[in-house]
Design a protein around this motif. Structure first.
Motif, PDB file in Angstrom:
ATOM      1  N   SER A  66       0.613  -1.134  -0.061  1.00 47.60           N
ATOM      2  CA  SER A  66      -0.137   0.103   0.132  1.00 47.60           C
ATOM      3  C   SER A  66       0.679   1.623  -0.571  1.00 47.60           C
ATOM      4  CB  SER A  66      -1.177  -0.110   0.923  1.00 47.60           C
ATOM      5  OG  SER A  66      -1.409  -0.851   1.048  1.00 47.60           O
ATOM      6  N   ALA A  67       0.242   2.532  -0.264  1.00 51.27           N
ATOM      7  CA  ALA A  67       1.021   3.677  -0.544  1.00 51.27           C
ATOM      8  C   ALA A  67       0.774   4.670   0.835  1.00 51.27           C
ATOM      9  CB  ALA A  67       0.573   4.117  -1.721  1.00 51.27           C
ATOM     10  N   VAL A  80     -11.114   5.189   7.517  1.00 51.60           N
ATOM     11  CA  VAL A  80     -11.684   4.462   6.209  1.00 51.60           C
ATOM     12  C   VAL A  80     -10.210   3.409   5.775  1.00 51.60           C
ATOM     13  CG1 VAL A  80     -12.109   4.564   4.070  1.00 51.60           C
ATOM     14  CG2 VAL A  80     -12.555   5.932   4.818  1.00 51.60           C
ATOM     15  N   ASP A  81     -10.975   2.240   5.739  1.00 52.95           N
ATOM     16  CA  ASP A  81      -9.172   0.793   5.218  1.00 52.95           C
ATOM     17  C   ASP A  81      -9.316   1.487   4.143  1.00 52.95           C
ATOM     18  OD1 ASP A  81      -7.865  -1.265   5.662  1.00 52.95           O
ATOM     19  OD2 ASP A  81     -10.116  -2.545   6.157  1.00 52.95           O
ATOM     20  N   TYR A  82      -8.767   1.921   4.064  1.00 55.42           N
ATOM     21  CA  TYR A  82      -7.676   1.486   1.990  1.00 55.42           C
ATOM     22  C   TYR A  82      -6.531   0.647   1.989  1.00 55.42           C
ATOM     23  CZ  TYR A  82     -10.499   6.152   1.653  1.00 55.42           C
ATOM     24  OH  TYR A  82     -11.111   7.723   1.377  1.00 55.42           O
ATOM     25  N   ARG A  83      -6.905   0.331   1.221  1.00 53.51           N
ATOM     26  CA  ARG A  83      -5.350  -0.477   0.498  1.00 53.51           C
ATOM     27  C   ARG A  83      -5.110   0.234  -0.366  1.00 53.51           C
ATOM     28  NH1 ARG A  83      -5.201  -6.333  -1.530  1.00 53.51           N
ATOM     29  NH2 ARG A  83      -3.177  -6.900  -0.581  1.00 53.51           N
ATOM     30  N   PRO A  84      -4.637   1.606  -0.971  1.00 55.69           N
ATOM     31  CA  PRO A  84      -4.294   2.083  -1.995  1.00 55.69           C
ATOM     32  C   PRO A  84      -3.212   2.001  -2.351  1.00 55.69           C
ATOM     33  CG  PRO A  84      -3.395   3.283  -0.356  1.00 55.69           C
ATOM     34  CD  PRO A  84      -3.793   2.270   0.875  1.00 55.69           C
ATOM     35  N   ALA A  85      -3.557   2.260  -3.979  1.00 52.80           N
ATOM     36  CA  ALA A  85      -2.243   1.970  -4.803  1.00 52.80           C
ATOM     37  C   ALA A  85      -1.428   2.898  -5.145  1.00 52.80           C
ATOM     38  CB  ALA A  85      -2.693   1.463  -6.200  1.00 52.80           C
ATOM     39  N   GLU A 117       3.534  -0.039  -4.572  1.00 55.80           N
ATOM     40  CA  GLU A 117       3.844  -1.566  -5.367  1.00 55.80           C
ATOM     41  C   GLU A 117       2.227  -2.062  -5.839  1.00 55.80           C
ATOM     42  OE1 GLU A 117       6.731  -5.257  -5.767  1.00 55.80           O
ATOM     43  OE2 GLU A 117       7.169  -3.710  -3.738  1.00 55.80           O
ATOM     44  N   PHE A 118       2.128  -2.523  -7.194  1.00 51.43           N
ATOM     45  CA  PHE A 118       1.249  -2.800  -7.614  1.00 51.43           C
ATOM     46  C   PHE A 118       1.626  -3.110  -8.811  1.00 51.43           C
ATOM     47  CE2 PHE A 118       0.707   1.516  -8.589  1.00 51.43           C
ATOM     48  CZ  PHE A 118       0.569   1.530  -9.809  1.00 51.43           C
ATOM     49  N   VAL A 210      -6.727   6.480  -5.009  1.00 54.01           N
ATOM     50  CA  VAL A 210      -7.457   4.057  -6.741  1.00 54.01           C
ATOM     51  C   VAL A 210      -6.713   3.032  -5.512  1.00 54.01           C
ATOM     52  CG1 VAL A 210      -6.130   3.960  -8.134  1.00 54.01           C
ATOM     53  CG2 VAL A 210      -6.427   5.567  -8.141  1.00 54.01           C
ATOM     54  N   GLU A 211      -7.208   2.744  -5.061  1.00 56.86           N
ATOM     55  CA  GLU A 211      -7.141   1.300  -4.257  1.00 56.86           C
ATOM     56  C   GLU A 211      -7.215  -0.063  -4.632  1.00 56.86           C
ATOM     57  OE1 GLU A 211     -10.477   1.046  -0.259  1.00 56.86           O
ATOM     58  OE2 GLU A 211     -11.083   2.804  -1.787  1.00 56.86           O
ATOM     59  N   ASN A 212      -7.067  -0.938  -4.376  1.00 58.69           N
ATOM     60  CA  ASN A 212      -6.890  -2.227  -4.672  1.00 58.69           C
ATOM     61  C   ASN A 212      -8.873  -2.347  -5.498  1.00 58.69           C
ATOM     62  OD1 ASN A 212      -5.254  -5.416  -4.946  1.00 58.69           O
ATOM     63  ND2 ASN A 212      -7.311  -5.559  -3.980  1.00 58.69           N
ATOM     64  N   GLY A 213      -7.910  -3.295  -6.709  1.00 57.57           N
ATOM     65  CA  GLY A 213      -9.745  -3.156  -7.473  1.00 57.57           C
ATOM     66  C   GLY A 213     -10.008  -2.171  -8.827  1.00 57.57           C
ATOM     67  N   ASP A 214      -9.611  -0.789  -8.530  1.00 59.24           N
ATOM     68  CA  ASP A 214     -10.221   0.223  -9.236  1.00 59.24           C
ATOM     69  C   ASP A 214      -9.708   0.253 -10.645  1.00 59.24           C
ATOM     70  OD1 ASP A 214     -11.389   1.078  -6.897  1.00 59.24           O
ATOM     71  OD2 ASP A 214     -10.318   2.860  -6.385  1.00 59.24           O
TER      72      ASP A 214
END
Length: 278
Positions: A66-67, A80-85, A117-118, A210-214
């Protein structure tokens, strides 16, 4: 008892209509400019794809790490539970211009872009991104970095908008009448209010995550590596990054430009036509 004659000058209403019409016209211009920018981003790789110089990798992101933004966001955002790219953020501040009575502006006080990292799932395979290539190139300017003004990024409007304090009375009135705000006619044009030369408008924390899956679209050159394809910048500059699918994003901007232009025409026409009736 003598009656008190209270007269109302409708000129203020006419000027207000023209003013809001001009603001809507400006919003239409900004949306159209973004639409042309995205069209250019699509056209350039298509022209260069035959020579293998550039392409656009577009698809949902798969976040590996995650960023992490340089500054901790407000509590309302942190919860909010973000998992951002990608995590793009800025703080907007209203201030009065010194030495110019009644003059004020809203500017970026702080800002940043955190890159994780994505991979991007593109045409049935995962393409790893070059984290260093996506990081913004900051110069020695004293101006704070604003990812929403970076010509290499198209993030759209902030999806996170949190006031760091209470709004001023003028803003509350305009929001109550649905002129500005999320459901307002003109969106939120960052109006400010000053008292005695000091701003009464609180700072705003704005971000796009920009989250995981976006969906994410990035311009670059795909290099085949031992552990899979890697997206590298097509030039020495930061590549064009668009949050979302290019075709959909361009259509959104075109529709937004047409809508704001229609509002502008109606409001300015009313502001100029109504005085002729009286």
């Amino acid at each position: 008892m003598d009656s008190i004659d209270v007269s109302f000058d409708p000129t203020f209403v006419y000027l207000l209509l023209v003013l809001f019409g001009a603001a809507s016209l400006y919003q239409a211009f900004k949306a159209f400019r973004r639409y042309r920018s995205i069209r250019g981003a699509v056209a350039t790789p298509e022209r260069d794809r035959a020579s293998g110089d550039a392409t656009i990798v577009s698809g949902p992101v798969s976040v590996l790490e995650s960023a992490t933004p340089e500054r901790d966001p407000p509590d309302a955002v942190s919860a909010v539970d973000y998992r951002p790219a990608l995590f793009a953020w800025r703080i907007r501040r209203h201030s009065s211009s010194p030495g110019r009575r009644g003059s004020s502006t809203t500017e970026t006080a702080e800002g940043g872009l955190a890159v994780g990292e994505f991979d991007i799932r593109h045409e049935g395979r995962y393409v790893r991104t070059d984290e260093d290539a996506l990081a913004p190139e900051l110069d020695d300017s004293t101006e704070p970095y604003d990812p929403f003004d970076d010509p290499a990024l198209d993030l759209g409007d902030p999806t996170v908008d949190v006031r760091l304090g209470e709004p001023d009375p003028v803003t509350k009135i305009l929001e109550r009448f649905r002129l500005i705000g999320d459901r307002g006619l003109f969106g939120d044009p960052e109006l400010g209010f000053s008292v005695g030369g000091n701003s009464a408008t609180p700072d705003r924390y704005q971000a796009v995550v920009v989250e995981n899956g976006d969906e994410l679209s990035v311009e670059g050159t795909v290099r085949e590596a031992r552990d899979g394809p890697v997206l590298e910048p097509a030039t020495e500059t930061t590549p064009t990054v668009v949050a979302g699918e290019l075709g959909e994003r361009g259509s959104e901007y075109r529709s937004t430009a047409i809508r704001h232009a229609a509002h502008a025409v109606v409001l300015i026409a009313l502001g100029l036509w109504l005085p002729t009736l009286f």
